[in-house]
Design an enzyme around this catalytic site. Structure first.
Site, PDB file in Angstrom:
ATOM      1  N   LYS A   1     -37.271 -16.583  23.744  1.00 57.32           N
ATOM      2  CA  LYS A   1     -38.480 -15.796  24.008  1.00 57.32           C
ATOM      3  C   LYS A   1     -38.815 -15.885  25.488  1.00 57.32           C
ATOM      4  CE  LYS A   1     -40.440 -16.400  19.389  1.00 57.32           C
ATOM      5  NZ  LYS A   1     -40.807 -15.163  18.742  1.00 57.32           N
TER       6      LYS A   1
ATOM      7  N   HIS B   1     -38.692 -25.157  16.122  1.00 53.05           N
ATOM      8  CA  HIS B   1     -39.457 -24.407  17.127  1.00 53.05           C
ATOM      9  C   HIS B   1     -40.527 -25.259  17.826  1.00 53.05           C
ATOM     10  CE1 HIS B   1     -37.327 -21.258  15.231  1.00 53.05           C
ATOM     11  NE2 HIS B   1     -38.185 -20.979  14.279  1.00 53.05           N
TER      12      HIS B   1
HETATM   13  C1  BG6 Z   1     -38.225 -18.711  11.482  1.00 50.71           C
HETATM   14  C2  BG6 Z   1     -38.826 -19.270  10.215  1.00 50.71           C
HETATM   15  O1  BG6 Z   1     -37.373 -19.651  12.081  1.00 50.71           O
HETATM   16  O2  BG6 Z   1     -39.261 -18.374  12.399  1.00 50.71           O
HETATM   17  C3  BG6 Z   1     -39.802 -18.283   9.616  1.00 50.71           C
HETATM   18  O3  BG6 Z   1     -37.799 -19.557   9.293  1.00 50.71           O
HETATM   19  C4  BG6 Z   1     -40.845 -17.858  10.633  1.00 50.71           C
HETATM   20  O4  BG6 Z   1     -40.444 -18.845   8.468  1.00 50.71           O
HETATM   21  C5  BG6 Z   1     -40.162 -17.400  11.922  1.00 50.71           C
HETATM   22  O5  BG6 Z   1     -41.600 -16.806  10.063  1.00 50.71           O
HETATM   23  C6  BG6 Z   1     -41.192 -17.143  13.007  1.00 50.71           C
HETATM   24  O6  BG6 Z   1     -40.562 -16.534  14.106  1.00 50.71           O
HETATM   25  P1  BG6 Z   1     -41.385 -15.588  15.092  1.00 50.71           P
HETATM   26  O7  BG6 Z   1     -40.408 -15.238  16.153  1.00 50.71           O
HETATM   27  O8  BG6 Z   1     -41.835 -14.416  14.273  1.00 50.71           O
HETATM   28  O9  BG6 Z   1     -42.540 -16.400  15.585  1.00 50.71           O
END
Ligand code: BG6
Length: 483
Positions: free
Chosen positions: A176, A234
């Site tokens: 990102k 994350h």
């Molecule tokens: C994924 C998860 O890794 O990331 C999901 O498995 C989640 O549950 C997603 O919704 C969120 O990603 P972003 O980019 O939409 O914040």
């Protein structure tokens, strides 16, 4: 013999959601913008029998709605795409297919985009099909295991076939734009670094809030939960980028070394402190974005009596000179009131206040990752006027990226990540020891929960989680930043 600079891409799991919604659109934009090597073909395989037209139309429908869609670019992109229905877990089938691929005399970027339960069999089949050479690059997606033990097993399987430099472990948050900007913010400005420690920072908050529910993934999600789905990867990656020391260079190993130091310095959360340091909860029915939504237990295909958390908040601490005594509060959840990922750096109060007639609040730096990427700095200012009693007011310096950079469109994380795989740059990917250390920390929390039978709380969909999450900060006179 394949050469080391000519590549084809092979997507295994080409008819799945990840490939159709993320990988092919990202590759289309890379192609359209001239970022794909001229000769590169994109092979897609999956067990699903699909006519070529249906396959192409499904991909096209995911891109064509975009106002930047360019039909000429699409036509030339479609010529790169080859779809074959076959079972990648079957060694003889893969062997036959590999003969086909070898005719192109190009090396492969293999993207494993299939469900985790097919991972082992696919790797074994790749190995026996003699499809891999020393130039092959392999891209793997989370979940990378579901514990430290299973990660090591999975990783051993990969390491048996590939060298570490050939493996690209994706955490799409690292692709990102705003996440990369964290490195620039911290290490291309002198302003922050001298204050970036326990002397000046009271605490840090990292929030990744989602409005979506389990999104038709009940089976996967219920076996996973927010801690393993979001925190293990994350949120911990974000924590590392915020907390790490300046790396000597931007090379992949230099950055991973620093991240690893943070992961290994995380104070253990286990049965002795999990009650005080963590909150877990599940959403019940409520309303999000003005629409009523069902509770987690009522989601389609949800097992009865599930105790899986859809929200987790925790207080992480880093045992180091820089961060001693500075809590990092992490929270993430589904069905929260808005989609918002942000990092809040809460500075301490000035040591001595010389303005007796007005309260001064400490500085706050807010890094908005999505949506509306930007940076805000809350500073104290004088209210203009002739009054002898100087009046203070908190004001905000606001950097709103989309207003400043006249960007045409939002670049998805997968575009940058795939481009880096094509370029052979592993900086934005996770090294095995990072993932393993993250699992080690998370496994202890889970074992702690299990041992103390940490109850699962509840929160109404559309709210900011259970009251316990508020209490997690309130008991130390702090509160979540919400604007
Ligand atoms: C994924 C998860 O890794 O990331 C999901 O498995 C989640 O549950 C997603 O919704 C969120 O990603 P972003 O980019 O939409 O914040």
């Amino acid at each position: 013999m394949p050469t080391d600079d000519a590549y084809n891409i092979l997507i295994i799991g080409a008819a799945g959601d990840l490939a159709l919604n993320k990988l092919y659109p990202a590759l289309y934009y890379l192609h359209r913008d001239g970022n794909c090597p001229e000769e590169m073909s994109i092979y897609g395989i999956s067990r699903r029998t699909l006519r070529k037209n249906t396959f192409l139309n499904t991909i096209k429908s995911n891109i064509a709605a975009d106002k930047f869609f360019d039909d000429n670019a699409w036509q030339s992109f479609a010529r790169r795409l080859i779809y074959t229905s076959l079972d990648a877990t079957d060694p003889p089938t893969m062997k036959k297919f590999s003969r086909e691929l070898k005719k192109t005399r190009r090396s492969l970027i293999i993207y494993l985009a299939m469900p985790p339960n097919l991972f082992t069999a696919t790797c074994q089949s790749l190995k026996s099909a003699d499809i891999v050479n020393e130039h092959t690059r392999i891209v793997v997606e989370k979940p990378l295991g579901d514990s430290q033990h299973s990660f090591i097993e999975t990783n051993n399987l990969l390491s048996d076939i590939f060298h570490e430099q050939q493996i690209y472990r994706i955490d799409h948050y690292l692709g990102k734009e705003a996440v990369q900007n964290l490195l620039v913010l911290r290490f291309a400005n002198l302003l922050y670094e001298p204050l970036w420690n326990h002397n000046y920072i009271d605490h840090v908050q990292i929030t990744v809030a989602e409005t979506v529910g389990v999104d038709g993934r009940a089976q996967f999600y219920d076996a996973t939960g927010a801690l393993r789905d979001m925190v293990q990867n994350h949120l911990l990656q974000l924590l590392c980028l915020i907390a790490m020391d300046p790396p000597a260079t931007l090379s992949s190993n230099a950055v991973s070394d620093e991240k690893l130091k943070i992961l290994r310095s995380l104070k253990t959360i286990d049965h002795t402190n999990a009650r005080d340091y963590t909150v877990r909860a599940q959403y019940t029915g409520g309303a999000v974005d003005g629409k009523s939504v069902v509770g987690y237990m009522e989601e389609k295909n949800m097992p009865a009596q599930s105790t899986t958390e859809t929200f987790v908040a925790l207080r992480a601490e880093i045992d180091s000179w820089r961060w001693s005594g500075v809590p990092f509060y992490l929270r993430t959840g589904k069905r929260l009131p808005k989609r918002s990922s942000e990092i809040v750096i809460q500075y301490k109060q000035v040591p001595h206040i010389i303005f007796p007639h007005s309260a001064a609040s400490p500085n706050t730096l807010i890094i908005r990752l999505q949506p509306n990427e930007g940076i805000q700095l809350k500073v104290m200012n004088k209210v203009p006027g002739l009054d002898q009693d100087i009046e203070l007011s908190p004001m905000t310096l606001d950097l709103f990226f989309s207003k400043i950079f006249a960007q045409n469109r939002h670049i998805d994380a997968y575009e940058l990540l795939l481009l880096n795989v094509i370029r052979g740059d592993t900086t934005l990917f996770m090294r095995a020891d990072e993932v393993e250390a993250a699992w080690e920390w998370v496994d202890k929390i889970r074992a702690g929960w299990h041992k103390i039978k940490h109850p699962i709380g509840q929160y109404t969909a559309g709210t900011w989680g259970p009251t316990d999450a508020v209490a997690l900060l309130a008991k130390r006179d702090r509160s979540w930043y919400e604007q």
